[in-house]
Design an enzyme around this catalytic site. Structure first.
Site, PDB file in Angstrom:
ATOM      1  N   TYR A   1       1.351 -10.022 -25.132  1.00 57.06           N
ATOM      2  CA  TYR A   1       0.317 -10.286 -24.359  1.00 57.06           C
ATOM      3  C   TYR A   1       1.154 -11.248 -23.152  1.00 57.06           C
ATOM      4  O   TYR A   1       0.683 -10.933 -21.964  1.00 57.06           O
ATOM      5  CB  TYR A   1      -0.783 -11.357 -24.588  1.00 57.06           C
ATOM      6  CG  TYR A   1      -1.911 -11.823 -23.908  1.00 57.06           C
ATOM      7  CD1 TYR A   1      -2.739 -10.848 -23.629  1.00 57.06           C
ATOM      8  CD2 TYR A   1      -1.790 -12.868 -23.119  1.00 57.06           C
ATOM      9  CE1 TYR A   1      -3.966 -10.984 -22.724  1.00 57.06           C
ATOM     10  CE2 TYR A   1      -2.738 -13.128 -22.251  1.00 57.06           C
ATOM     11  CZ  TYR A   1      -3.864 -12.273 -22.084  1.00 57.06           C
ATOM     12  OH  TYR A   1      -4.720 -12.490 -21.150  1.00 57.06           O
TER      13      TYR A   1
ATOM     14  N   PHE B   1      -6.294  -1.315   7.322  1.00 60.69           N
ATOM     15  CA  PHE B   1      -6.479  -0.364   6.374  1.00 60.69           C
ATOM     16  C   PHE B   1      -7.735  -0.614   5.841  1.00 60.69           C
ATOM     17  O   PHE B   1      -8.109  -1.627   5.592  1.00 60.69           O
ATOM     18  CB  PHE B   1      -5.328  -0.204   5.459  1.00 60.69           C
ATOM     19  CG  PHE B   1      -5.185   0.570   4.253  1.00 60.69           C
ATOM     20  CD1 PHE B   1      -5.166   1.966   4.683  1.00 60.69           C
ATOM     21  CD2 PHE B   1      -5.595   0.489   3.339  1.00 60.69           C
ATOM     22  CE1 PHE B   1      -5.439   3.097   3.788  1.00 60.69           C
ATOM     23  CE2 PHE B   1      -5.899   1.528   2.126  1.00 60.69           C
ATOM     24  CZ  PHE B   1      -5.696   2.695   2.576  1.00 60.69           C
ATOM     25  N   THR B   2      -8.397   0.354   4.998  1.00 59.40           N
ATOM     26  CA  THR B   2      -9.640   0.316   4.618  1.00 59.40           C
ATOM     27  C   THR B   2      -9.635  -0.880   3.604  1.00 59.40           C
ATOM     28  O   THR B   2     -10.585  -1.634   3.871  1.00 59.40           O
ATOM     29  CB  THR B   2     -10.166   1.766   3.862  1.00 59.40           C
ATOM     30  OG1 THR B   2      -9.134   1.899   3.041  1.00 59.40           O
ATOM     31  CG2 THR B   2     -10.201   2.622   4.829  1.00 59.40           C
TER      32      THR B   2
ATOM     33  N   ASP C   1       2.769  -5.193   4.301  1.00 64.12           N
ATOM     34  CA  ASP C   1       1.889  -4.422   3.349  1.00 64.12           C
ATOM     35  C   ASP C   1       3.057  -3.371   3.016  1.00 64.12           C
ATOM     36  O   ASP C   1       3.379  -2.522   3.819  1.00 64.12           O
ATOM     37  CB  ASP C   1       0.806  -3.615   3.981  1.00 64.12           C
ATOM     38  CG  ASP C   1       0.042  -2.694   2.974  1.00 64.12           C
ATOM     39  OD1 ASP C   1       0.591  -2.217   2.213  1.00 64.12           O
ATOM     40  OD2 ASP C   1      -1.048  -2.320   3.157  1.00 64.12           O
TER      41      ASP C   1
ATOM     42  N   LYS D   1       2.483   4.406  -4.299  1.00 70.05           N
ATOM     43  CA  LYS D   1       3.161   5.136  -3.257  1.00 70.05           C
ATOM     44  C   LYS D   1       4.567   5.103  -3.378  1.00 70.05           C
ATOM     45  O   LYS D   1       5.176   5.790  -4.109  1.00 70.05           O
ATOM     46  CB  LYS D   1       2.959   4.555  -2.028  1.00 70.05           C
ATOM     47  CG  LYS D   1       1.306   4.936  -1.686  1.00 70.05           C
ATOM     48  CD  LYS D   1       0.234   4.225  -2.174  1.00 70.05           C
ATOM     49  CE  LYS D   1      -1.005   4.358  -1.732  1.00 70.05           C
ATOM     50  NZ  LYS D   1      -1.889   3.507  -2.229  1.00 70.05           N
TER      51      LYS D   1
ATOM     52  N   ARG E   1      -9.917  10.878   7.708  1.00 68.06           N
ATOM     53  CA  ARG E   1      -9.300   9.598   8.083  1.00 68.06           C
ATOM     54  C   ARG E   1      -9.879   9.487   9.692  1.00 68.06           C
ATOM     55  O   ARG E   1      -9.264   9.468  10.515  1.00 68.06           O
ATOM     56  CB  ARG E   1      -8.148   9.377   8.184  1.00 68.06           C
ATOM     57  CG  ARG E   1      -7.280   9.463   6.688  1.00 68.06           C
ATOM     58  CD  ARG E   1      -7.379   8.010   5.980  1.00 68.06           C
ATOM     59  NE  ARG E   1      -8.418   7.583   5.355  1.00 68.06           N
ATOM     60  CZ  ARG E   1      -8.688   6.890   4.158  1.00 68.06           C
ATOM     61  NH1 ARG E   1      -7.376   6.250   3.744  1.00 68.06           N
ATOM     62  NH2 ARG E   1      -9.744   6.626   3.457  1.00 68.06           N
TER      63      ARG E   1
ATOM     64  N   PHE F   1     -16.478   6.241   2.492  1.00 68.19           N
ATOM     65  CA  PHE F   1     -15.691   7.487   2.522  1.00 68.19           C
ATOM     66  C   PHE F   1     -15.292   8.058   0.990  1.00 68.19           C
ATOM     67  O   PHE F   1     -15.552   8.959   0.886  1.00 68.19           O
ATOM     68  CB  PHE F   1     -14.327   7.388   3.251  1.00 68.19           C
ATOM     69  CG  PHE F   1     -13.708   6.313   2.723  1.00 68.19           C
ATOM     70  CD1 PHE F   1     -13.508   4.986   3.135  1.00 68.19           C
ATOM     71  CD2 PHE F   1     -12.371   6.695   1.739  1.00 68.19           C
ATOM     72  CE1 PHE F   1     -12.746   4.132   2.989  1.00 68.19           C
ATOM     73  CE2 PHE F   1     -11.519   5.608   1.410  1.00 68.19           C
ATOM     74  CZ  PHE F   1     -11.643   4.276   1.699  1.00 68.19           C
TER      75      PHE F   1
HETATM   76  N1  F0G Z   1      -2.327  -0.387   1.706  1.00 65.66           N
HETATM   77  C1  F0G Z   1      -2.081   0.883   2.324  1.00 65.66           C
HETATM   78  C2  F0G Z   1      -1.299   0.964   3.346  1.00 65.66           C
HETATM   79  C3  F0G Z   1      -2.515   1.864   1.435  1.00 65.66           C
HETATM   80  O1  F0G Z   1      -2.347   2.961   1.945  1.00 65.66           O
HETATM   81  C4  F0G Z   1      -3.393   1.624   0.238  1.00 65.66           C
HETATM   82  C5  F0G Z   1      -3.735   2.833  -0.415  1.00 65.66           C
HETATM   83  C6  F0G Z   1      -3.572   0.188   0.001  1.00 65.66           C
HETATM   84  C7  F0G Z   1      -2.987  -0.626   0.841  1.00 65.66           C
HETATM   85  C8  F0G Z   1      -4.175   0.078  -1.358  1.00 65.66           C
HETATM   86  O2  F0G Z   1      -3.342   0.420  -2.643  1.00 65.66           O
HETATM   87  O3  F0G Z   1      -4.921   2.054  -3.478  1.00 65.66           O
HETATM   88  O4  F0G Z   1      -3.117   0.857  -4.629  1.00 65.66           O
HETATM   89  O5  F0G Z   1      -5.330  -0.189  -4.010  1.00 65.66           O
HETATM   90  N2  F0G Z   1      -3.761   3.827  -0.112  1.00 65.66           N
HETATM   91  C9  F0G Z   1      -4.385   5.155  -0.723  1.00 65.66           C
HETATM   92  C10 F0G Z   1      -4.131   6.315   0.016  1.00 65.66           C
HETATM   93  C11 F0G Z   1      -5.686   4.883  -1.379  1.00 65.66           C
HETATM   94  O6  F0G Z   1      -4.525   7.384  -0.172  1.00 65.66           O
HETATM   95  O7  F0G Z   1      -3.924   6.186   1.325  1.00 65.66           O
HETATM   96  P1  F0G Z   1      -4.015   0.708  -3.745  1.00 65.66           P
END
Ligand code: F0G
Length: 462
Positions: free
Chosen positions: A75, A127-128, A218, A261, A385, A452
């Protein structure tokens, strides 16, 4: 690079395979209808070649799988955590690490730790998930990317750069005290995987330091950014991706990371910082939302796989092949006249749906329709997108109408061969030939957050 005309090949071979399912058009028509014309709602077993995302879809190596067996599932104080921490220091240079289950876990903690109600958070395009966490913490996101980023055909080599005049304008307008940090995504996902130059991050740092504003990197695809700097920026051709990454990160104060990624794993992330007080706050918060500060929502084996993935991913041979696969695919489309975002990005090829379906107005979701049509045509999955991803303005409730209305065709790392890319490109080109037959969509269900992912649509006029 001895001879740039020499052919290249993937620097790995296959040890385990996963069969693919081929379906016919009628099957797919039914499947996409049931999925509300949203590729996120398709069952993956109904997909032939899955180019939805490069997130968590990477193939791990034998070295990583072997590491999974060395998971220390205690843990507290797992040895895999300490290994990950030492690799983050080695490859990114930050002093303190807090693991999280994935990138948005890191964004959540950092946004809550640093943003106060009424603050502004500039960034080089949204970013979303990043923007949503900033907004939920009481902040307002302000886009300070250079104008070239919004033009799909502009060939600027560093379209992810921050426009320093825009950044300074915001500081003058609201005051540095209202800006806890600036987010630097590098490369910029929503702009088409476009990089940020070393020169630009240095200048951002100068300005930010003057006003006591932190810089948050990021770093999700930061290795791809380092590769672009090596290829395109003067003075970096003879430096390794690892050296460039470390230098880039040294101009920033903290990083949020989606390990899904660059780091070649299926799950994992972290937030890393230099400042002790911020670290203390994050370390305290992670136990509420993710898990103890030495696992942050991950199994020990996941942290081991991520630490090992980091070592592999930063190798020049890996990262150059990864980007070349994407370029290869993009070039096939360019040769056939398909409108895509240029220069070709690091993780994906972005098709310009506004041009591809120039007869469908943006409020009939041309990119969403194109992603659905591409699936129907080929069984290949990709994602929207554009206006659906951009969501609504939190004050006015209106759609954002982004200039970029794109379909992202994204490449998982070490998963597909060149022949899969040939097949996918063939079908995009076939679709392009009959583009005038296409019809738009109407949104019939809209979730409140990150719409989305779960929105549903119906075809107009069918
Ligand atoms: N920042 C960037 C630039 C991203 O592309 C993503 C995720 C995140 C943060 C968030 O990370 O998914 O691990 O919570 N991008 C994915 C995509 C979902 O398909 O581009 P996460």
């Amino acid at each position: 690079m001895a001879n740039s005309k020499a052919p290249w090949a993937e620097p790995y071979k296959i040890k385990v395979v996963e069969p693919l399912k081929v379906t016919d058009r009628e099957y797919r028509l039914n499947a996409i209808k049931e999925a509300g014309y949203n590729t996120f709602l398709l069952k993956s077993e109904d997909v032939y070649i899955d180019l939805l995302t490069d997130s968590g879809t990477n193939a791990m190596s034998d070295y990583q799988w072997a590491g999974m067996m060395l998971g220390d599932e205690s843990y507290a104080g797992s040895r895999n955590f300490y290994y990950l921490e030492s690799n983050v220091r080695k490859y990114y240079g930050y002093k303190h690490l807090v693991p999280t289950h994935q990138g948005r876990g890191a964004e959540h903690l950092l946004s809550r730790a640093l943003i106060k109600d009424g603050d502004y958070v500039p960034g080089n395009m949204y970013f979303t998930t990043t923007r949503l966490h900033q907004e939920l913490a009481g902040g307002t996101f302000v886009d300070v990317i250079i104008d070239e980023a919004h033009d799909p055909q502009n060939l600027h080599p560093f379209k992810g750069n921050v426009d320093l005049a825009k950044f300074e304008g915001l500081i003058n307008r609201v005051g540095g005290g209202k800006i806890p940090y600036i987010t630097i995504g590098a490369p910029v996902n929503m702009a088409g995987g476009q990089p940020v130059s070393m020169d630009n991050i240095r200048r951002v740092k100068e300005l930010a330091n003057k006003h006591d504003i932190m810089i948050v990197f990021d770093a999700t695809r930061g290795m791809e950014n380092a590769y672009f700097i090596q290829q395109r920026e003067e003075g970096y051709a003879n430096k390794s991706v690892a050296e460039i990454l470390l230098e880039f990160a040294s101009h920033t104060d903290a990083a949020t990371m989606s390990g899904k990624k660059d780091l070649l794993v299926n799950i994992g992330g972290f937030v890393a910082v230099n400042d002790w007080d911020t670290f203390e706050e994050l370390r305290n918060m992670v136990v509420i939302y993710e898990g103890l500060h030495t696992y942050g929502g991950l199994a020990g084996r996941d942290m081991e796989a991520m630490a090992r993935g980091m070592e592999e991913a930063v190798q020049d041979a890996h990262i150059s092949t990864r980007v070349k696969q994407v370029e290869y695919f993009g070039q096939l489309l360019l040769d056939a006249g398909v409108p895509i975002v240029e220069p070709i990005g690091g993780h994906a090829v972005f098709v310009d749906a506004r041009k591809f379906y120039d007869h469908i107005p943006q409020d009939q979701f041309p990119a969403q329709a194109l992603a659905a049509d591409f699936y129907i045509e080929s069984g290949v999955r990709c994602m929207e997108r554009g206006i659906v991803s951009a969501g609504r303005n939190k004050e006015t409730g209106e759609h954002y109408f982004p200039k970029l209305e794109l379909v992202r065709i994204t490449f998982p790392r070490r998963v597909y061969m060149q022949s899969h890319l040939d097949v996918a490109a063939y079908h995009v080109i076939e679709l392009f030939k009959k583009r005038h037959e296409a019809k738009g969509l109407e949104m019939v269900y809209e979730p409140t957050y990150l719409r989305f992912f779960q929105a549903r649509f119906e075809r107009i006029g069918k």
